[in-house]
Design an enzyme around this catalytic site. Structure first.
Site, PDB file in Angstrom:
ATOM      1  N   ARG A 102      -7.427  -5.925  -1.972  1.00  0.00           N
ATOM      2  CA  ARG A 102      -7.191  -4.472  -1.803  1.00  0.00           C
ATOM      3  C   ARG A 102      -8.563  -3.816  -1.759  1.00  0.00           C
ATOM      4  O   ARG A 102      -9.345  -3.917  -2.698  1.00  0.00           O
ATOM      5  CB  ARG A 102      -6.383  -3.914  -2.975  1.00  0.00           C
ATOM      6  CG  ARG A 102      -6.409  -2.399  -3.026  1.00  0.00           C
ATOM      7  CD  ARG A 102      -5.427  -1.818  -4.006  1.00  0.00           C
ATOM      8  NE  ARG A 102      -4.073  -1.911  -3.494  1.00  0.00           N
ATOM      9  CZ  ARG A 102      -3.042  -1.213  -3.981  1.00  0.00           C
ATOM     10  NH1 ARG A 102      -3.214  -0.362  -4.979  1.00  0.00           N
ATOM     11  NH2 ARG A 102      -1.845  -1.355  -3.471  1.00  0.00           N
ATOM     12  N   HIS A 129      -1.169  -0.851   4.938  1.00  0.00           N
ATOM     13  CA  HIS A 129      -0.562  -1.381   3.698  1.00  0.00           C
ATOM     14  C   HIS A 129       0.647  -2.235   4.103  1.00  0.00           C
ATOM     15  O   HIS A 129       1.799  -1.870   3.845  1.00  0.00           O
ATOM     16  CB  HIS A 129      -0.158  -0.221   2.784  1.00  0.00           C
ATOM     17  CG  HIS A 129       0.090  -0.627   1.360  1.00  0.00           C
ATOM     18  ND1 HIS A 129      -0.052  -1.923   0.898  1.00  0.00           N
ATOM     19  CD2 HIS A 129       0.480   0.115   0.281  1.00  0.00           C
ATOM     20  CE1 HIS A 129       0.249  -1.955  -0.388  1.00  0.00           C
ATOM     21  NE2 HIS A 129       0.575  -0.750  -0.793  1.00  0.00           N
ATOM     22  N   GLN A 132       3.514  -3.388   1.516  1.00  0.00           N
ATOM     23  CA  GLN A 132       4.440  -2.335   1.089  1.00  0.00           C
ATOM     24  C   GLN A 132       5.483  -2.067   2.166  1.00  0.00           C
ATOM     25  O   GLN A 132       6.670  -1.916   1.858  1.00  0.00           O
ATOM     26  CB  GLN A 132       3.656  -1.048   0.791  1.00  0.00           C
ATOM     27  CG  GLN A 132       4.541   0.118   0.425  1.00  0.00           C
ATOM     28  CD  GLN A 132       5.245  -0.055  -0.905  1.00  0.00           C
ATOM     29  OE1 GLN A 132       4.608  -0.306  -1.916  1.00  0.00           O
ATOM     30  NE2 GLN A 132       6.574   0.068  -0.936  1.00  0.00           N
ATOM     31  N   ASP A 221       4.660   9.687   1.053  1.00  0.00           N
ATOM     32  CA  ASP A 221       3.594   9.114   0.224  1.00  0.00           C
ATOM     33  C   ASP A 221       2.713  10.265  -0.240  1.00  0.00           C
ATOM     34  O   ASP A 221       2.854  11.402   0.242  1.00  0.00           O
ATOM     35  CB  ASP A 221       2.795   8.101   1.089  1.00  0.00           C
ATOM     36  CG  ASP A 221       1.751   7.320   0.307  1.00  0.00           C
ATOM     37  OD1 ASP A 221       1.786   7.340  -0.946  1.00  0.00           O
ATOM     38  OD2 ASP A 221       0.896   6.679   0.950  1.00  0.00           O
ATOM     39  N   CYS A 280       6.411   4.795  -1.698  1.00  0.00           N
ATOM     40  CA  CYS A 280       5.808   3.527  -2.148  1.00  0.00           C
ATOM     41  C   CYS A 280       5.364   3.579  -3.601  1.00  0.00           C
ATOM     42  O   CYS A 280       5.165   2.541  -4.221  1.00  0.00           O
ATOM     43  CB  CYS A 280       4.653   3.141  -1.229  1.00  0.00           C
ATOM     44  SG  CYS A 280       3.303   4.331  -1.216  1.00  0.00           S
ATOM     45  N   ARG A 308       9.043  -5.260  -3.890  1.00  0.00           N
ATOM     46  CA  ARG A 308       7.671  -5.753  -3.725  1.00  0.00           C
ATOM     47  C   ARG A 308       7.575  -7.186  -4.255  1.00  0.00           C
ATOM     48  O   ARG A 308       6.942  -8.037  -3.647  1.00  0.00           O
ATOM     49  CB  ARG A 308       6.656  -4.873  -4.489  1.00  0.00           C
ATOM     50  CG  ARG A 308       6.486  -3.455  -4.001  1.00  0.00           C
ATOM     51  CD  ARG A 308       5.861  -3.353  -2.628  1.00  0.00           C
ATOM     52  NE  ARG A 308       4.590  -4.024  -2.455  1.00  0.00           N
ATOM     53  CZ  ARG A 308       3.384  -3.527  -2.764  1.00  0.00           C
ATOM     54  NH1 ARG A 308       3.283  -2.313  -3.259  1.00  0.00           N
ATOM     55  NH2 ARG A 308       2.277  -4.219  -2.554  1.00  0.00           N
TER      56      ARG A 308
HETATM   57  N1  NVA Z   1      -1.546   5.902   0.567  1.00  0.00           N
HETATM   58  C1  NVA Z   1      -1.686   5.507  -0.819  1.00  0.00           C
HETATM   59  C2  NVA Z   1      -0.817   4.341  -1.125  1.00  0.00           C
HETATM   60  C3  NVA Z   1      -0.871   3.885  -2.557  1.00  0.00           C
HETATM   61  C4  NVA Z   1      -0.022   2.684  -2.821  1.00  0.00           C
HETATM   62  C5  NVA Z   1      -3.140   5.200  -1.106  1.00  0.00           C
HETATM   63  O1  NVA Z   1      -3.776   4.525  -0.283  1.00  0.00           O
HETATM   64  O2  NVA Z   1      -3.637   5.635  -2.156  1.00  0.00           O
HETATM   65  N1   CP Z   2       2.753   0.953  -3.835  1.00  0.00           N
HETATM   66  C1   CP Z   2       1.656   0.348  -4.298  1.00  0.00           C
HETATM   67  O1   CP Z   2       0.924  -0.365  -3.564  1.00  0.00           O
HETATM   68  O2   CP Z   2       1.433   0.563  -5.624  1.00  0.00           O
HETATM   69  P1   CP Z   2       0.153   0.153  -6.446  1.00  0.00           P
HETATM   70  O3   CP Z   2      -0.982   1.025  -5.982  1.00  0.00           O
HETATM   71  O4   CP Z   2       0.530   0.409  -7.873  1.00  0.00           O
HETATM   72  O5   CP Z   2      -0.155  -1.291  -6.190  1.00  0.00           O
END
Ligand code: NVA
Ligand code: CP
Length: 323
Positions: A102, A129, A132, A221, A280, A308
């Protein structure tokens, strides 16, 4: 070597086989049936950004398959001291069986995959992502019994989630509407990659009410994603893409542009009778979604979060050629 950098790495057949495998793993898990399909396999999990669901579902998932996970926050590794991604990829490839990462720039995932001799999984970047969205697809299919002949809407930021949803809709030929404020549209390259014929079923607009008209699922989101407000350099010292560097007070400006995009009861009233709501998580109640909606009958967010776990296991099995 198979990787999951974006959903295009899987294609339609790959996505559907992951969803089938995830359904079957969910049944086994529910029945307390052992499924130690990956005894001794090790997953390394590199995190440049925080996580609850991704970290825990991957770690629990590989353990339930008989394997093991190593949590590697990059601040605690030599990555934080600028060891090149390609060296990290080559070294980890000699110790473990898969890498989940990540991070900020999608280029980092691509570079990791290029130099790795083991599968690399994108656990979220600024651009995509995919893991997800696989769980979102599983949740919709589980609820309605199909992914086709139903409208799906995205309301809010044209962010990493929206981009992966466009990928999924293009690959699978889904009916998909996206409503974003001007200035916060999905990445133009993502639309270009989808291609003109896929874009006949993918409608991008500004009006959230138009986007949700008659649909079966509404997805949203946060308005400000991780890394959105970082100016200059991220923790790796890599430059963040110009379009991700927001101006001062960007967060406040952004929130006011997004206010009409809140998923609330008034918006749900325009959707189909049996609409479900997805997010998500983590959610900012009172911003992109109201407390009433997230706690209400239409909300599938905790089923989606549960999925997930089942999807991560299916992804791992797929990339290791066990499915
Ligand atoms: N769009 C959000 C998703 C978090 C799971 C982010 O990138 O922070
Ligand atoms: N939805 C998601 O990816 O959550 P986290 O940021 O907690 O991993």
């Amino acid at each position: 070597m198979k990787h999951l950098r974006t959903l295009y790495d899987l294609g339609g057949t790959g996505i559907l086989s992951i969803l089938d495998m995830a359904d079957s793993l969910k049944k086994k898990h529910g029945a307390n049936e052992e499924h130690l399909l990956l005894k001794g396999k090790i997953l390394g999990m590199i995190f440049d950004k925080p996580s609850t669901r991704t970290r825990v579902s991957f770690e629990a998932g590989i353990c339930q398959l008989g394997g093991h996970a190593i949590y590697l926050p990059s601040s605690q590794t030599q990555i934080s001291r600028k060891e090149p991604v390609k060296d990290t990829a080559r070294v980890l490839s000699r110790y473990i069986d898969l890498i989940m990462i990540r991070t900020f720039a999608q280029d980092i995932v691509d570079e990791m995959a290029l130099h790795s001799t083991i599968p690399v999984i994108n656990g979220l970047t600024d651009l995509f992502h995919p893991c997800q969205v696989l769980a979102d697809l599983m949740t919709i299919r589980e609820h309605f019994g199909a992914l086709h002949n139903l409208g799906i809407a995205w309301v809010g930021d044209g962010n990493n989630m929206a981009n992966s949803w466009i990928n999924a809709a293009a690959i699978l030929g889904l009916e998909f509407n996206i409503a974003c404020p001007e200035g916060f549209m999905p990445d133009p390259k993502v639309i270009e990659t989808a291609g003109a014929s896929a874009m006949e079923n993918i409608r991008i607009m500004n009006d959230p009410y138009e986007a949700v008209k008659g649909v079966s699922a509404i997805n949203t989101d946060v308005w400000v994603s991780m890394g959105d407000n970082i100016r200059g350099n991220n923790i790796r010292g890599n430059n963040i893409r110009e379009d991700n560097i927001r101006e001062d007070n960007a967060e406040e400006k952004k929130k006011s542009a997004f206010r009409p995009y809140q998923v609330n009861q008034a918006l749900l009233n325009k959707a189909g009778n049996n609409v479900i709501v997805l997010h998500c998580l983590p959610a900012h109640r009172g911003e992109e979604i109201t407390d009433n909606v997230i706690e209400g009958q239409c909300s599938m967010v905790f089923e989606q979060a549960e999925n997930r776990l089942h999807v991560q296991k299916a992804i791992i099995l797929k990339l290791l050629d066990r499915a």
